[in-house]
Design an enzyme around this catalytic site. Structure first.
Site, short mmCIF file in Angstrom:
data_model
loop_
_atom_site.label_atom_id
_atom_site.label_comp_id
_atom_site.label_asym_id
_atom_site.label_seq_id
_atom_site.Cartn_x
_atom_site.Cartn_y
_atom_site.Cartn_z
N CYS A 1 0.83 -1.21 0.00
CA CYS A 1 0.00 0.00 0.00
C CYS A 1 0.87 1.27 0.00
CB CYS A 1 -0.89 0.00 1.24
SG CYS A 1 0.04 0.14 2.77
N ALA B 1 3.21 1.70 2.88
CA ALA B 1 4.42 0.87 2.74
C ALA B 1 5.43 1.57 1.85
CB ALA B 1 4.06 -0.50 2.17
N ARG C 1 12.35 -5.14 6.06
CA ARG C 1 12.91 -4.83 4.74
C ARG C 1 14.42 -4.96 4.71
NH1 ARG C 1 13.35 0.58 2.25
NH2 ARG C 1 13.39 0.43 -0.02
N HIS D 1 5.57 6.29 -2.81
CA HIS D 1 6.86 6.83 -3.25
C HIS D 1 6.70 8.30 -3.62
CE1 HIS D 1 7.66 2.52 -4.93
NE2 HIS D 1 8.00 2.58 -3.66
S1 CFN Z 1 8.82 -0.40 -3.23
FE1 CFN Z 1 10.74 -0.38 -4.40
S2 CFN Z 1 12.24 1.06 -3.86
S3 CFN Z 1 10.71 -0.46 -6.55
FE2 CFN Z 1 12.06 -2.01 -5.82
S4 CFN Z 1 14.04 -1.19 -5.78
FE3 CFN Z 1 11.26 -3.87 -4.29
S5 CFN Z 1 9.18 -4.10 -3.66
MO1 CFN Z 1 10.46 -4.59 -1.89
S6 CFN Z 1 10.68 -2.57 -0.90
FE4 CFN Z 1 12.34 -2.78 -2.31
FE5 CFN Z 1 13.16 -0.93 -3.83
FE6 CFN Z 1 12.56 0.44 -5.92
FE7 CFN Z 1 9.95 -2.23 -2.90
S7 CFN Z 1 14.23 -1.71 -2.07
S8 CFN Z 1 12.48 -4.85 -2.80
S9 CFN Z 1 11.82 -4.06 -6.45
N1 CFN Z 1 11.59 -2.04 -3.94
C1 HCA Z 2 6.75 -3.57 0.92
C2 HCA Z 2 8.12 -3.99 1.38
C3 HCA Z 2 8.67 -5.16 0.62
C4 HCA Z 2 7.96 -6.45 0.96
C5 HCA Z 2 8.78 -7.64 0.64
C6 HCA Z 2 8.14 -8.92 0.27
C7 HCA Z 2 10.16 -5.27 1.03
O1 HCA Z 2 6.40 -3.72 -0.25
O2 HCA Z 2 6.03 -3.05 1.73
O3 HCA Z 2 7.01 -8.96 -0.21
O4 HCA Z 2 8.84 -9.92 0.45
O5 HCA Z 2 11.00 -5.26 0.17
O6 HCA Z 2 10.43 -5.35 2.23
O7 HCA Z 2 8.59 -4.92 -0.76
#
Ligand code: CFN
Ligand code: HCA
Length: 529
Positions: free
Chosen positions: A59, A62, A93, A193
């Site tokens: 969401c 998050a 995370r 974001h």
């Molecule tokens: S929200 Fe982003 S900020 S988009 Fe990416 S690289 Fe994932 S889903 Mo988990 S939290 Fe994480 Fe980053 Fe960009 Fe999220 S560090 S792994 S692919 N990510």
């Molecule tokens: C998030 C955080 C997450 C969840 C990871 C997962 C992360 O989306 O709120 O689904 O294993 O990287 O911690 O993306």
């Protein structure tokens, strides 16, 4: 691709068959067979998930608190909401932060107003103010900034968190910044974001008005979150090359550095999805251009650093970069060779957030592994199709409720660090201001699946039986019950760093243990019975 056109077509049919006609029609735009001959091939993305379908998305809260704002360790981040929103996001995370000399580090804490029914009925704003004051009073040294994050019920009852932040900023004499990142905003983390980018841009960036210049080949690391220590490996190599990091958004980031970020000569954008808004706004206001980079994979890393050297166009820097790359690549390749022998030709599915499902393809390629199915959870069309898709994006589902900040050049501080004709040339060469997206890197007849559902994942696993799936916690154990190893590419499953040269070697070791581990053959997948 190791899968045939026919098989791929049948698989897509099987996926869609299970849905009611309307849903099938909708999903068919998100499940695309890659055809490199089709110029500007399109995919639907960043759209609302059909209710009833199980996806891996999160969401807006998050995306704002958990992803972009939370990693700043010398600040206190307070969640205004029921305790579950905090508890389930507590340390999961694996974004890391090292305590500086000032001793400030609240990363391990989870601050919440623990909203109750009574607060929902009578309003929670006084409880929030009390919480902010309490957090401020308890600690010494004081946090550099306090941030407030609204969860769903706060938006529904209308607590004025912006007003509270203003009042508390004056009262406590430090920036208290409120983010209206109620979970339901937008269709995924992505909206969060955007909200986080806006808040930082308004309240943190450029607030150091004293420092006039930072010398050297200075950069900001943007969209790098130091998961499993990634940023430290990246900085190790950048430093060795003579490239100086001013601020990082947000991995291992500090407030003071963020306030000086506008002084860096160029922004290195790693995860475009989560930070592009800020990169664009900084370019408009301060004249700082941005370079899209990928530090995952040894060749991707080398290519990215060469882009930085090209930007500065300084013979000494270029020579130093080449020297470092020659040394580091040789070392990493020698260590990868053994793993590559055992991994060559193995197949992978990748389903991760908004950039890693693309970034990790380069590292798998270094290991000789083929990505046959990939997709993001919440990225937008341009993250698939490249920047040229931007004008074609009809409605940005995320931006409907999110303020677009009016940004103009700052008359006193607009300072493009290279002459206009050089910038023009760099733009033409696609060194700055451009990115390609996942689509061009996907081979013929591979599959792109946006916002994959559990049903779709089941079908794909049964059909293609990949050697490894890179994904997250929500499907890891479903995948492993099929007898297929899953490598978490969000949290890295207790491992990392995986970025850069040393990271690539760590990763190879980890992947080899999984792919060639003996445990999997004792699991009977349903199709084997
Ligand atoms: S929200 Fe982003 S900020 S988009 Fe990416 S690289 Fe994932 S889903 Mo988990 S939290 Fe994480 Fe980053 Fe960009 Fe999220 S560090 S792994 S692919 N990510
Ligand atoms: C998030 C955080 C997450 C969840 C990871 C997962 C992360 O989306 O709120 O689904 O294993 O990287 O911690 O993306």
């Amino acid at each position: 691709s190791p899968i045939s056109k026919e098989e791929t077509r049948e698989t897509v049919e099987e996926i869609l068959e299970a849905y009611p006609a309307k849903v099938a029609k909708k999903r068919s735009k998100h499940v695309i067979i890659r055809n490199p001959e089709e110029i500007d091939q399109e995919i639907a993305a960043n759209e609302r998930t059909t209710p009833g379908i199980i996806t891996q998305r999160g969401c807006a809260y998050a995306g704002c608190k958990g992803v972009v704002v939370g990693p700043f360790g010398d600040c206190i981040h307070i969640v205004h909401g029921p305790i579950g929103c905090s508890y389930y996001a507590w340390m999961t995370r694996r974004n890391q932060y090292k305590t500086r000399e000032d001793g400030r580090n609240w990363l391990n804490y989870s601050f919440s107003t623990d909203l109750q029914e009574e607060d929902i009925v009578f309003g929670g704003i006084n409880k929030l103010k009390t919480a902010v004051r309490e957090a401020y009073n308890i600690f010494d040294p004081k946090p550099k900034s306090i941030t407030i994050h609204a969860t769903c019920p706060v938006g529904l009852i209308g607590d004025d968190i912006q007003g509270a932040a203003k009042e508390l900023t004056e009262e406590l004499g430090l920036p208290v910044v409120a983010f209206n990142c109620e979970g339901y905003k937008g269709v995924s983390q992505s909206a969060g974001h955007h909200i986080a980018n806006n808040g930082f841009f308004k309240h943190w960036i450029g607030t150091d008005t004293e420092t006039e210049e930072i010398e050297g080949f200075t950069v900001n690391l943007m969209g790098e979150y130091n998961i499993g220590g990634d940023a430290w490996e990246i900085e190790r190599v950048l430093e060795k090359c003579g490239i100086k990091t001013v601020a990082t958004f947000s991995g291992d980031g500090t407030y003071d550095a963020a306030t000086k970020a506008h002084l860096a000569k160029v922004n290195l954008v790693m995860c475009h999805r989560s930070i592009n808004y800020m990169a664009t706004m900084m370019e408009t206001k301060y004249g700082v251009p941005w370079i899209k980079v990928n530090f995952i994979g040894i060749h991707a890393f080398a290519k990215s650093i060469r882009k930085v050297a090209r930007f500065f166009d300084n013979p000494e820097l270029t020579a130093r970069v080449e020297e470092v790359l020659t040394e580091e690549i040789a070392l990493a390749e020698a260590q990868l060779a053994e793993y590559r022998k055992r991994l060559e030709g193995k197949t992978v599915f990748l389903f991760v957030g908004g950039s890693r499902a693309h970034h990790y393809q380069e590292l798998f390629a270094d290991l000789g592994m083929k990505t046959i199915v990939a997709g993001y959870e919440f990225a937008h069309r341009d993250d698939y199709e490249g920047r040229q898709a931007l004008p074609k994006i009809r409605v940005d589902a995320d931006s409907r409720n999110i303020e677009e900040l009016e940004v103009e050049p700052d008359p006193e501080r607009y300072n493009p660090t290279r002459p206009p004709e050089v910038l023009e040339q760099l733009r033409e060469e696609k060194v700055i201001g451009d990115y390609e997206g996942m689509m061009p890197d996907m081979g013929e007849d591979t599959l792109l699946v946006d916002n994959i559902s559990h049903h779709e994942l089941d079908v794909l696993i049964k059909r293609f039986k990949p050697d490894l799936i890179g994904s997250g916690i929500k499907d890891k154990y479903i995948i492993e019950k099929f007898g297929i190893p899953c490598k978490q590419l969000h949290s890295y499953d207790y491992g990392g760093p995986f970025a850069g040269f040393r990271g690539a070697v760590n990763f190879a070791k980890d992947v080899d243990l999984r792919v060639n581990g003996q445990a999997w053959k004792y699991i009977k997948a349903p199709w084997q019975k």
